[in-house]
Design a protein around this motif. Structure first.
Motif, mmCIF file in Angstrom:
data_model
loop_
_atom_site.group_PDB
_atom_site.id
_atom_site.type_symbol
_atom_site.label_atom_id
_atom_site.label_comp_id
_atom_site.label_asym_id
_atom_site.label_seq_id
_atom_site.Cartn_x
_atom_site.Cartn_y
_atom_site.Cartn_z
ATOM 1 N N LEU A 131 44.877 -19.479 23.499
ATOM 2 C CA LEU A 131 44.992 -20.916 23.291
ATOM 3 C C LEU A 131 46.416 -21.258 22.887
ATOM 4 C CD1 LEU A 131 41.911 -21.064 20.958
ATOM 5 C CD2 LEU A 131 41.927 -22.050 23.228
ATOM 6 N N THR A 132 46.704 -22.530 22.958
ATOM 7 C CA THR A 132 48.024 -22.971 22.530
ATOM 8 C C THR A 132 47.955 -23.398 21.076
ATOM 9 O OG1 THR A 132 48.168 -23.895 24.722
ATOM 10 C CG2 THR A 132 49.959 -24.394 23.222
ATOM 11 N N ASP B 67 62.064 -15.410 33.006
ATOM 12 C CA ASP B 67 62.285 -15.877 31.634
ATOM 13 C C ASP B 67 62.903 -17.274 31.587
ATOM 14 O OD1 ASP B 67 64.566 -14.922 32.716
ATOM 15 O OD2 ASP B 67 65.144 -13.645 31.035
ATOM 16 N N ASP B 68 63.490 -17.730 32.714
ATOM 17 C CA ASP B 68 64.031 -19.094 32.705
ATOM 18 C C ASP B 68 62.979 -20.113 33.153
ATOM 19 O OD1 ASP B 68 63.843 -18.347 35.292
ATOM 20 O OD2 ASP B 68 65.879 -18.925 35.881
ATOM 21 N N GLY B 69 61.763 -19.652 33.377
ATOM 22 C CA GLY B 69 60.686 -20.569 33.739
ATOM 23 C C GLY B 69 60.492 -20.746 35.233
ATOM 24 N N SER B 70 61.376 -20.138 36.041
ATOM 25 C CA SER B 70 61.212 -20.266 37.493
ATOM 26 C C SER B 70 60.082 -19.352 37.956
ATOM 27 C CB SER B 70 62.513 -19.922 38.210
ATOM 28 O OG SER B 70 62.875 -18.587 37.926
ATOM 29 N N MET B 71 59.376 -19.829 38.973
ATOM 30 C CA MET B 71 58.218 -19.077 39.455
ATOM 31 C C MET B 71 58.431 -18.664 40.894
ATOM 32 S SD MET B 71 55.109 -21.436 38.210
ATOM 33 C CE MET B 71 55.908 -22.981 38.559
ATOM 34 N N THR B 108 59.865 -14.264 28.582
ATOM 35 C CA THR B 108 59.410 -15.612 28.931
ATOM 36 C C THR B 108 58.781 -16.271 27.718
ATOM 37 O OG1 THR B 108 58.845 -14.726 31.093
ATOM 38 C CG2 THR B 108 58.071 -16.927 30.612
ATOM 39 N N LEU B 109 59.094 -17.544 27.512
ATOM 40 C CA LEU B 109 58.467 -18.269 26.412
ATOM 41 C C LEU B 109 57.010 -18.534 26.766
ATOM 42 C CD1 LEU B 109 61.133 -20.943 25.428
ATOM 43 C CD2 LEU B 109 60.363 -19.025 24.053
ATOM 44 N N GLY B 115 52.001 -23.415 30.585
ATOM 45 C CA GLY B 115 52.045 -24.387 31.677
ATOM 46 C C GLY B 115 51.309 -23.875 32.901
ATOM 47 N N VAL B 116 51.569 -22.608 33.245
ATOM 48 C CA VAL B 116 50.923 -22.011 34.418
ATOM 49 C C VAL B 116 49.416 -21.897 34.192
ATOM 50 C CG1 VAL B 116 50.754 -19.930 35.833
ATOM 51 C CG2 VAL B 116 52.991 -20.753 35.117
ATOM 52 N N MET B 117 49.037 -21.490 32.958
ATOM 53 C CA MET B 117 47.610 -21.330 32.679
ATOM 54 C C MET B 117 46.887 -22.674 32.744
ATOM 55 S SD MET B 117 46.948 -18.193 30.114
ATOM 56 C CE MET B 117 47.430 -18.886 28.585
ATOM 57 N N GLU B 118 47.587 -23.728 32.322
ATOM 58 C CA GLU B 118 46.995 -25.065 32.395
ATOM 59 C C GLU B 118 46.728 -25.447 33.845
ATOM 60 O OE1 GLU B 118 49.119 -28.367 30.397
ATOM 61 O OE2 GLU B 118 48.457 -27.281 28.599
#
Lengths: 135, 136
Positions: A131-132, B67-71, B108-109, B115-118
């Protein structure tokens, strides 16, 4: 006598050089190919929060782990990783089905989340939810 | 005249076979490598105790997250919108039991992973896995 013997064996070896090289190349290629397949990756399964689940007023006994940058909280108490590991092992002994809520801070790194997931897997806990953490 | 050419053809059979075998192996290798393109630039987080996977389900969607958020998916960079469309298409094609694997860089943060999981959750997929490198 030994000198003579050596000579004959040398002559025999000299003959199939090119085919031997072929075989060696084939072996080399075979090992390179099979080596690439052995990518040792673990895939840690996690559950996603289902929409609306947070709204339920049932209060099940969740084990709550918070992952913040460089620190881990177990049930609200900041603990070193080794202590968390021991406690998880104890929990898993009583109930391996125990649901674990891993609340992760947005600023935490993937490495930290993975290390916590790994600890849970090590203890034998499989019911992991990520979870976040709103902070 | 005819006889002579036949004689000269007969000679290099063994080496011809060698070359043919090499070609076969080459094509087999390139074919199997194309099947699962692995993004080697990602340094996965390390897991000491988890078991290494032996077989991955064929229809697994692998999302590489830098790690910069690029996918990227199979080394093709994708934007957030494209990712959502791809996931929707996957649900339409093989149902919401399709497994999704997130290969996130160790640095990676969680913000990016979240975001991806959402996105994954919003299209109805729920079998999510996070990749880690096994070190024993």
């Amino acid at each position: 006598m030994p000198l003579l013997k050596k000579r004959t064996s040398e002559q025999v070896v000299q003959v199939p050089m090119s085919s031997m090289i072929d075989v060696v190349f084939l072996l080399l290629i075979y090992f390179i190919v099979t080596h690439k397949d052995e990518l040792s990756e673990a895939h840690l399964a996690v559950n996603l929060p289902t929409p609306g689940a947070a709204a339920s007023d049932r209060k099940p006994q969740f084990l709550e782990i918070e992952v913040r940058p460089n620190e881990v909280y177990l049930q609200g108490a900041r603990l070193p990783l080794d202590t968390v590991r021991q406690k998880l092992n104890v929990v898993a002994q009583y109930d391996p089905e125990q649901t674990v809520m891993i609340k992760t801070s947005l600023q935490a790194r993937a490495r930290e989340l993975v290390s916590v997931l790994d600890m849970c897997k090590e203890a034998g806990l499989e019911n992991l939810n990520v979870l976040t953490l709103e902070d | 005249m005819r006889r002579r050419t036949e004689d000269s053809v007969e000679t290099p059979i063994a080496s011809l076979i060698d070359v043919v075998f090499l070609l076969i192996i080459f094509f087999v290798v390139t074919a199997s490598v194309e099947k699962d393109i692995v993004d080697d630039t990602i340094k996965l987080a390390q897991a000491k105790h988890a078991k290494a996977v032996e077989t991955k389900q064929d229809n697994t969607i692998t999302i590489n997250l830098h790690d910069d958020g690029s996918m990227n998916i199979a080394c093709h960079p994708v934007s957030k919108r494209q990712l959502k469309q791809l996931l929707k298409a996957a649900v339409a094609k093989s149902g919401n039991t399709t497994p999704v694997l997130i290969r996130g860089d160790a640095e990676t943060l969680f913000r990016e992973i979240d975001g991806v999981m959402e996105d994954i959750g919003s299209v109805g997929l729920y079998r999510v896995k996070i990749a880690a490198e096994v070190t024993h």
